[in-house]
Design an enzyme around this catalytic site. Structure first.
Site, short mmCIF file in Angstrom:
data_model
loop_
_atom_site.label_atom_id
_atom_site.label_comp_id
_atom_site.label_asym_id
_atom_site.label_seq_id
_atom_site.Cartn_x
_atom_site.Cartn_y
_atom_site.Cartn_z
CD GLU A 132 -2.82 1.29 0.18
OE1 GLU A 132 -3.73 0.48 0.09
OE2 GLU A 132 -2.64 2.20 -0.67
N GLY A 137 1.61 7.05 -0.80
CA GLY A 137 1.98 7.02 0.62
C GLY A 137 0.85 6.58 1.53
CB ILE A 139 -3.77 8.02 -0.14
CG1 ILE A 139 -3.35 9.47 0.03
CG2 ILE A 139 -5.20 7.91 -0.65
CD1 ILE A 139 -3.36 10.26 -1.28
N GLY A 190 12.13 15.09 3.23
CA GLY A 190 12.05 13.61 3.15
C GLY A 190 11.08 13.11 2.10
CD GLU A 193 11.50 7.65 -4.44
OE1 GLU A 193 12.03 6.55 -4.32
OE2 GLU A 193 10.52 8.00 -3.76
CE LYS A 208 4.74 7.06 -5.72
NZ LYS A 208 5.09 8.43 -5.32
N1 LIG Z 1 10.25 8.82 1.43
C1 LIG Z 1 9.00 8.73 1.01
O1 LIG Z 1 8.21 9.68 1.11
C2 LIG Z 1 8.49 7.47 0.39
C3 LIG Z 1 9.33 6.42 0.08
N2 LIG Z 1 8.81 5.29 -0.49
C4 LIG Z 1 9.70 4.18 -0.82
O2 LIG Z 1 10.21 3.64 0.39
C5 LIG Z 1 11.51 3.12 0.16
C6 LIG Z 1 12.48 3.79 1.13
O3 LIG Z 1 12.44 5.18 0.94
P1 LIG Z 1 13.19 6.17 1.94
O4 LIG Z 1 13.13 5.67 3.32
O5 LIG Z 1 12.69 7.51 1.62
O6 LIG Z 1 14.68 6.04 1.37
P2 LIG Z 1 16.03 6.31 2.17
O7 LIG Z 1 17.07 6.50 1.12
O8 LIG Z 1 15.84 7.36 3.20
O9 LIG Z 1 16.24 4.93 2.92
C7 LIG Z 1 16.67 3.75 2.30
C8 LIG Z 1 17.62 3.07 3.22
O10 LIG Z 1 18.00 1.82 2.68
C9 LIG Z 1 19.36 1.64 2.99
N3 LIG Z 1 20.00 0.67 2.11
C10 LIG Z 1 20.45 0.84 0.86
N4 LIG Z 1 21.04 -0.27 0.42
C11 LIG Z 1 20.96 -1.18 1.41
C12 LIG Z 1 21.41 -2.51 1.56
N5 LIG Z 1 22.07 -3.13 0.60
N6 LIG Z 1 21.14 -3.14 2.72
C13 LIG Z 1 20.48 -2.53 3.70
N7 LIG Z 1 20.04 -1.25 3.63
C14 LIG Z 1 20.29 -0.59 2.48
C15 LIG Z 1 19.97 3.03 2.82
O11 LIG Z 1 21.19 3.13 3.52
C16 LIG Z 1 18.88 3.91 3.42
O12 LIG Z 1 19.05 4.13 4.79
C17 LIG Z 1 11.82 3.38 -1.31
O13 LIG Z 1 11.41 2.26 -2.06
C18 LIG Z 1 10.92 4.55 -1.64
O14 LIG Z 1 10.60 4.64 -3.00
C19 LIG Z 1 7.49 5.11 -0.74
C20 LIG Z 1 6.61 6.12 -0.45
C21 LIG Z 1 7.05 7.39 0.10
N1 LIG Z 2 9.49 10.51 -3.85
C1 LIG Z 2 8.13 10.13 -3.69
C2 LIG Z 2 7.92 9.54 -2.35
C3 LIG Z 2 6.66 8.82 -2.24
O1 LIG Z 2 6.33 7.93 -2.99
C4 LIG Z 2 7.24 11.36 -3.84
O2 LIG Z 2 7.77 12.47 -3.87
O3 LIG Z 2 6.04 11.18 -3.96
NA NA Z 3 -1.09 4.22 -0.41
#
Ligand SMILES: NC(=O)C1=CN([C@@H]2O[C@H](COP(=O)(O)OP(=O)(O)OC[C@H]3O[C@@H](n4cnc5c(N)ncnc54)[C@H](O)[C@@H]3O)[C@@H](O)[C@H]2O)C=CC1
Ligand SMILES: N[C@@H](CC=O)C(=O)O
Ligand code: NA
Length: 437
Positions: A132, A137, A139, A190, A193, A208
């Site tokens: 989800e 996010g 929603i 935050g 990406e 998406k």
């Molecule tokens: N930030 C947002 O608003 C949203 C993010 N997402 C998704 O959530 C996921 C995470 O996003 P964020 O937390 O924002 O990214 P982020 O970059 O803040 O966190 C990702 C983490 O994964 C770690 N990582 C990378 N390679 C690794 C490995 N080999 N082993 C273990 N850890 C590893 C990184 O060091 C980092 O701390 C992504 O798929 C993103 O597209 C989805 C919706 C919203």
């Molecule tokens: N980078 C994405 C994070 C959520 O999916 C965004 O800006 O919407």
């Molecule tokens: Na959602």
């Protein structure tokens, strides 16, 4: 496998960045409530990080740099993946699912690129795959598509599904902020990406859109099937021109079901910036908010609105899924798998029907308007409005068309570029909403 008597479900968390940290915070701060809702304690048994040694505000004893080893460990029941990217995340999740661990992921890039492989692994392991958080996010939109609307026939989805670009476009519109300044703010908050190119070039929204279209139309749409344009070429002049027409500029994802000439059905999925009348429900979606507008035969129009990006909102969706997969696990049940039975043809962008806003820098000569109008007419594109901005050599001609195929509109723009009286095609942007197709 899970011991039915066991009152603890052990969770492997892969990734501890913006979203991962919030997942830990929510699991810890709501521990008693979650236990009551699930019927078992959700215990974080390990957290995979890329590099050790940094203080992440979590118990250092839980940290490991071996994400794969953690995901398939015998004592793990559930895996949460918040790392992102295609590999190595795909290999971790495939092996975890095949080993019978249910997976919750926020990884839209992976699900849009190769969701089928993950679904097959889930079926092979008898495990759940929930995601989800991957679209819009916080929603709730995937669960409504997968469950609540399963008795209806969805015809169209129009969405603002990227928080970063909506933040940038809203700032450009309301405060006149520059592109780079607004992107830096979105990153700081935050929303962006790890590589913000995915946001501003439309890759994130396209992923998406593919996920939404697959679920809405019971077919398989991958990121490669989505026509994608980002917002890097949207200028302050475009935003001002939109405003002059009572419109605002948004990065839209549009997924539509079509009936073909032979009576069969097809889908088109596209992501691009567009001018939208300020009266349209999506026009007032500002800041990093997302909204998804769903049209279905029986339900009519539905709008889902909320925070589509940021650590805590995204973690909210992850936790909702975690509770669901945990309950299934305790009940010995599995969610109904997705079935892309409809197997619909993907329509190319050339066949999509849109309107265009075209801004031309023209020579100040008699007959200019007639020559420009003739270029539209040759492609059978009808002009809805035309206005002149400025005078003399500074004159700009702004034309808005009626609905026509994208191919005809693109050919018109090419023809305009060839006209000697057109000094420059200043901007070309699609216009959505407000005119039936
Ligand atoms: N930030 C947002 O608003 C949203 C993010 N997402 C998704 O959530 C996921 C995470 O996003 P964020 O937390 O924002 O990214 P982020 O970059 O803040 O966190 C990702 C983490 O994964 C770690 N990582 C990378 N390679 C690794 C490995 N080999 N082993 C273990 N850890 C590893 C990184 O060091 C980092 O701390 C992504 O798929 C993103 O597209 C989805 C919706 C919203
Ligand atoms: N980078 C994405 C994070 C959520 O999916 C965004 O800006 O919407
Ligand atoms: Na959602």
């Amino acid at each position: 496998m899970t011991d039915p008597e066991k009152k603890t479900l052990r969770v492997a968390l892969l990734g501890c960045g913006t979203v991962g940290r919030e997942v830990v915070r929510l699991i810890e701060s709501q521990s008693d409530d979650l236990t009551a809702r699930v019927g078992a304690e959700l215990q974080i048994a390990g957290i995979a990080v890329r590099r050790g040694g940094r203080d992440r505000g979590v118990d250092p004893a839980l940290l490991t740099t071996d994400a794969h080893g953690l995901a398939v460990r015998d004592d793990i029941d559930l895996v949460v993946e918040v790392v992102g990217g295609i590999e190595p995340a795909r290999s971790w999740l495939v092996d975890a699912l095949k080993a019978g661990k249910s997976v919750v992921s926020a990884n839209k890039a992976l699900l849009a690129e190769d969701g089928a492989t993950l679904q097959e692994a889930a079926a092979a392991g008898g495990a759940d795959l929930y995601y989800e958080a991957a679209v819009a996010g916080a929603i709730p939109i995937l669960r409504p598509l997968r469950e609540s609307l399963h008795g209806d026939r969805i015809t169209r989805i129009t969405g603002i599904v990227n928080g970063t670009t909506n933040y940038i476009l809203s700032s450009m519109d309301s405060t006149g902020a520059g592109f780079n300044e607004a992107l830096d703010e979105a990153t700081e908050l935050g929303y962006a990406e790890a590589d913000p190119t995915a946001d501003v070039e439309g890759f994130d929204a396209a992923a998406k859109a593919a996920i939404l279209a697959s679920l809405a139309f019971h077919t398989r749409v991958t990121a490669a099937d989505v026509h994608r344009e980002g917002i890097t070429e949207v200028t302050a002049a475009d935003v001002a021109s939109a405003r002059a027409m009572g419109c605002t500029v948004k990065l839209l994802c549009i997924a539509e079901r079509h009936t073909d000439a032979d009576g069969g059905e097809s889908v088109s999925v596209r992501v691009h910036p567009a001018m939208l009348p300020r009266t349209h429900p999506l026009a007032s979606v500002g800041d990093a908010f997302n909204a998804v507008f769903v049209e279905a035969d029986a339900a009519g129009q539905l709008m889902f609105y909320g925070r589509g990006a940021g650590g805590a909102p995204t973690a909210s969706a992850v936790l909702g899924d975690l509770v669901a997969v945990a309950r299934n696990r305790l009940a010995g049940a599995r969610a109904t798998p997705e079935s892309p039975y409809a197997d619909l043809r993907i329509r190319p962008m050339a066949e999509a029907r849109t309107r265009y806003h075209i801004s031309l820098d023209v020579s100040d000569k008699a007959g200019v308007l007639a020559e420009v109008a003739a270029a539209f007419a040759r492609q059978d594109v009808s002009i809805s409005t035309v206005r002149q901005e400025g005078r003399g050599d500074d004159a700009t001609l702004v034309a808005v068309t009626h609905t026509a195929t994208d191919a005809a509109l693109a050919a018109t723009v090419e023809a305009l570029r060839e006209l000697p009286i057109v000094r420059n095609v200043v901007s070309v942007m699609r216009v959505e909403g407000g005119e039936s197709k």
